[in-house]
Design a protein around this motif. Sequence first.
Motif, PDB file in Angstrom:
ATOM      1  N   ILE A  82       0.837  -1.203   0.000  1.00  0.00           N
ATOM      2  CA  ILE A  82       0.000   0.000   0.000  1.00  0.00           C
ATOM      3  C   ILE A  82       0.868   1.248   0.000  1.00  0.00           C
ATOM      4  O   ILE A  82       0.634   2.199  -0.762  1.00  0.00           O
ATOM      5  CB  ILE A  82      -0.949  -0.005   1.219  1.00  0.00           C
ATOM      6  CG1 ILE A  82      -2.034  -1.072   1.046  1.00  0.00           C
ATOM      7  CG2 ILE A  82      -1.585   1.368   1.429  1.00  0.00           C
ATOM      8  CD1 ILE A  82      -2.885  -1.289   2.281  1.00  0.00           C
ATOM      9  N   LEU A  83       1.882   1.262   0.849  1.00  0.00           N
ATOM     10  CA  LEU A  83       2.768   2.421   0.941  1.00  0.00           C
ATOM     11  C   LEU A  83       3.471   2.683  -0.390  1.00  0.00           C
ATOM     12  O   LEU A  83       3.522   3.824  -0.868  1.00  0.00           O
ATOM     13  CB  LEU A  83       3.795   2.183   2.054  1.00  0.00           C
ATOM     14  CG  LEU A  83       4.638   3.380   2.492  1.00  0.00           C
ATOM     15  CD1 LEU A  83       3.770   4.430   3.161  1.00  0.00           C
ATOM     16  CD2 LEU A  83       5.743   2.922   3.445  1.00  0.00           C
ATOM     17  N   ALA A  84       4.008   1.634  -0.992  1.00  0.00           N
ATOM     18  CA  ALA A  84       4.712   1.787  -2.263  1.00  0.00           C
ATOM     19  C   ALA A  84       3.767   2.237  -3.367  1.00  0.00           C
ATOM     20  O   ALA A  84       4.123   3.074  -4.209  1.00  0.00           O
ATOM     21  CB  ALA A  84       5.386   0.466  -2.640  1.00  0.00           C
ATOM     22  N   ASP A  85       2.549   1.706  -3.375  1.00  0.00           N
ATOM     23  CA  ASP A  85       1.579   2.082  -4.399  1.00  0.00           C
ATOM     24  C   ASP A  85       1.174   3.551  -4.261  1.00  0.00           C
ATOM     25  O   ASP A  85       1.017   4.247  -5.273  1.00  0.00           O
ATOM     26  CB  ASP A  85       0.344   1.180  -4.299  1.00  0.00           C
ATOM     27  CG  ASP A  85      -0.686   1.507  -5.376  1.00  0.00           C
ATOM     28  OD1 ASP A  85      -0.358   1.338  -6.572  1.00  0.00           O
ATOM     29  OD2 ASP A  85      -1.811   1.930  -5.026  1.00  0.00           O
ATOM     30  N   LEU A  86       1.015   4.020  -3.024  1.00  0.00           N
ATOM     31  CA  LEU A  86       0.669   5.432  -2.826  1.00  0.00           C
ATOM     32  C   LEU A  86       1.775   6.336  -3.354  1.00  0.00           C
ATOM     33  O   LEU A  86       1.499   7.360  -4.002  1.00  0.00           O
ATOM     34  CB  LEU A  86       0.412   5.700  -1.347  1.00  0.00           C
ATOM     35  CG  LEU A  86      -0.902   5.162  -0.785  1.00  0.00           C
ATOM     36  CD1 LEU A  86      -0.906   5.218   0.742  1.00  0.00           C
ATOM     37  CD2 LEU A  86      -2.097   5.937  -1.345  1.00  0.00           C
ATOM     38  N   HIS A  88       5.033   7.734   5.494  1.00  0.00           N
ATOM     39  CA  HIS A  88       5.384   6.544   6.260  1.00  0.00           C
ATOM     40  C   HIS A  88       4.099   5.951   6.860  1.00  0.00           C
ATOM     41  O   HIS A  88       3.008   6.545   6.714  1.00  0.00           O
ATOM     42  CB  HIS A  88       6.420   6.877   7.334  1.00  0.00           C
ATOM     43  CG  HIS A  88       6.010   7.982   8.257  1.00  0.00           C
ATOM     44  ND1 HIS A  88       5.058   7.824   9.239  1.00  0.00           N
ATOM     45  CD2 HIS A  88       6.430   9.279   8.350  1.00  0.00           C
ATOM     46  CE1 HIS A  88       4.904   8.951   9.899  1.00  0.00           C
ATOM     47  NE2 HIS A  88       5.717   9.854   9.383  1.00  0.00           N
ATOM     48  N   PRO A  89       4.167   4.800   7.506  1.00  0.00           N
ATOM     49  CA  PRO A  89       2.942   4.105   7.937  1.00  0.00           C
ATOM     50  C   PRO A  89       2.050   4.873   8.917  1.00  0.00           C
ATOM     51  O   PRO A  89       0.857   4.574   9.015  1.00  0.00           O
ATOM     52  CB  PRO A  89       3.477   2.821   8.580  1.00  0.00           C
ATOM     53  CG  PRO A  89       4.740   2.546   7.838  1.00  0.00           C
ATOM     54  CD  PRO A  89       5.345   3.893   7.610  1.00  0.00           C
ATOM     55  N   GLU A  90       2.589   5.855   9.645  1.00  0.00           N
ATOM     56  CA  GLU A  90       1.740   6.642  10.545  1.00  0.00           C
ATOM     57  C   GLU A  90       0.989   7.743   9.803  1.00  0.00           C
ATOM     58  O   GLU A  90       0.055   8.332  10.340  1.00  0.00           O
ATOM     59  CB  GLU A  90       2.571   7.261  11.677  1.00  0.00           C
ATOM     60  CG  GLU A  90       3.055   6.270  12.713  1.00  0.00           C
ATOM     61  CD  GLU A  90       1.952   5.760  13.619  1.00  0.00           C
ATOM     62  OE1 GLU A  90       0.770   6.136  13.432  1.00  0.00           O
ATOM     63  OE2 GLU A  90       2.264   4.947  14.518  1.00  0.00           O
TER      64      GLU A  90
END
Length: 218
Positions: free
Chosen positions: A88-92, A116-118
Amino acid sequence: MTDLELFAAGREADVFALDGNRVLRRYRTGMDVAREAEVMAYVGGLGFPVPEVYAAAGTDLVMERLDGPTLAQAALTGELSIPDGVAILADLLRRLHDLPPRGGTSGDTIVHLDLHPENVLLTRRGPVVIDWCNAGDGPGDLDTALSALILAQVAIGSIEHPLGTEAGAMVDLFLELAPGDPLRLLDDAAAFRRRQLTMSPDELAMIDAATARVRTAA
């Protein structure tokens, strides 16, 4: 506004609940929110998932209230696997870097510089990116390098976070999935982190170690 309900707090700002649909993000640093609101409106208009901005003045940003855990919280509870979270992070980042820059500068894109995840909320309408105070036009590789570096800071214990060593697995997988070249501007990303006023002396002292962790993983 002294009786506002504190909804969340970060290193630079406090978030207060105004009602069931709106929150107020107020910077403690005196930072003006005009540019942040403009970038959010721009990327939101292009279909990128950001909170809707209702008003922006001085240090105050009134935005859509979002419900749902952060990507980090979901990974900690097992609601989301580490591989799925990193994907998800990479796709965003990939979707963001596909957007044209506001200034039309060749080779640049829109960059978040703190993704980042936060700063990803998993809402009913999907993942939504928050905290756009650093955002603007810039090279996508710098954005990717900063995300990797922040994960590495957590992985080596420079930044205290419940993810702890789990962030190490996130760094390794992120470097496989992330867009662009995360090493090309890694030194620039480290220099950017050193300029962050909210970084503690201990965190600053370990930036070189976190940078080395990214290089090792790549």
